[in-house]
Scaffold this active site. Structure first.
Site, mmCIF file in Angstrom:
data_model
loop_
_atom_site.group_PDB
_atom_site.id
_atom_site.type_symbol
_atom_site.label_atom_id
_atom_site.label_comp_id
_atom_site.label_asym_id
_atom_site.label_seq_id
_atom_site.Cartn_x
_atom_site.Cartn_y
_atom_site.Cartn_z
ATOM 1 N N HIS A 67 0.834 -1.202 0.000
ATOM 2 C CA HIS A 67 0.000 0.000 0.000
ATOM 3 C C HIS A 67 0.874 1.260 0.000
ATOM 4 O O HIS A 67 0.667 2.180 -0.796
ATOM 5 C CB HIS A 67 -0.916 -0.017 1.230
ATOM 6 C CG HIS A 67 -1.739 1.208 1.389
ATOM 7 N ND1 HIS A 67 -3.039 1.285 0.975
ATOM 8 C CD2 HIS A 67 -1.448 2.422 1.920
ATOM 9 C CE1 HIS A 67 -3.517 2.480 1.235
ATOM 10 N NE2 HIS A 67 -2.562 3.199 1.815
ATOM 11 N N GLU A 68 1.861 1.287 0.888
ATOM 12 C CA GLU A 68 2.719 2.472 0.989
ATOM 13 C C GLU A 68 3.583 2.637 -0.258
ATOM 14 O O GLU A 68 3.872 3.763 -0.677
ATOM 15 C CB GLU A 68 3.589 2.404 2.247
ATOM 16 C CG GLU A 68 2.799 2.378 3.545
ATOM 17 C CD GLU A 68 1.781 3.500 3.685
ATOM 18 O OE1 GLU A 68 2.048 4.628 3.222
ATOM 19 O OE2 GLU A 68 0.710 3.247 4.254
ATOM 20 N N HIS A 71 1.728 4.582 -2.890
ATOM 21 C CA HIS A 71 1.884 6.027 -2.689
ATOM 22 C C HIS A 71 3.237 6.486 -3.225
ATOM 23 O O HIS A 71 3.339 7.493 -3.933
ATOM 24 C CB HIS A 71 1.810 6.382 -1.203
ATOM 25 C CG HIS A 71 0.461 6.258 -0.584
ATOM 26 N ND1 HIS A 71 -0.619 7.003 -0.973
ATOM 27 C CD2 HIS A 71 0.029 5.471 0.435
ATOM 28 C CE1 HIS A 71 -1.671 6.684 -0.220
ATOM 29 N NE2 HIS A 71 -1.300 5.748 0.632
#
Length: 152
Positions: A67-68, A71
């Site tokens: 998920h990170e 980003h």
């Protein structure tokens, strides 16, 4: 897991799922409470919540890392990297990463601490509250009736 192992894991996940290198730092931040991790825009570093690794294990930590990294890679490419952006949602779907992480058990955000319960004398609806309410000053939002505290 130590910081060096975490850095290696993040780099491996980046190559495996994104086919791109992770060129910045990945560290555990033990002060994080309500989130699994965060991507820092200014430094491009990633901070991860150590409690998620302790509580759920390496598999859940890898989900947070994916998920990170979404980003991270989208921000570096100049695309939409925020949760609401179409590019972000599309990339999450492609690599099967969660949009939000699991809630940690026994945290303040998951356990609602109701201390007072008020009830409307008109319609009978109950209002759970964390703080006391001045019943002389406030009325029911539904019918406008008088409210009183219910004894527990």
């Amino acid at each position: 897991m130590k910081e060096g192992e975490l850095q290696e894991l993040v780099e491996k996940v980046s190559w495996k799922y994104f086919h791109k290198p992770f060129l910045h730092k990945a560290v555990f931040n033990k002060r994080l409470r309500t989130t699994g991790g965060r991507y820092l825009l200014n430094t491009h570093n990633i901070e991860l919540n150590y409690s998620y690794y302790k509580e759920f294990g390496a598999d859940e930590l890898i989900q947070v890392i994916k998920h990170e990294l979404c980003h991270y890679h989208l921000h570096i490419e100049g695309k939409g990297y925020q949760h609401r952006d179409r590019d972000f949602r599309k990339l999450l779907q492609q690599i099967d990463a969660p949009r939000f992480c699991k809630a940690l058990p026994n945290t303040a955000s998951t356990v609602k601490q109701v201390k007072c319960i008020y009830q409307c004398l008109g319609c009978g609806i109950k209002f759970p509250r964390k703080r006391r309410v001045n019943t002389e000053r406030y009325a029911c939002g539904r019918c406008g009736g008088k409210i009183e505290e219910v004894k527990n």
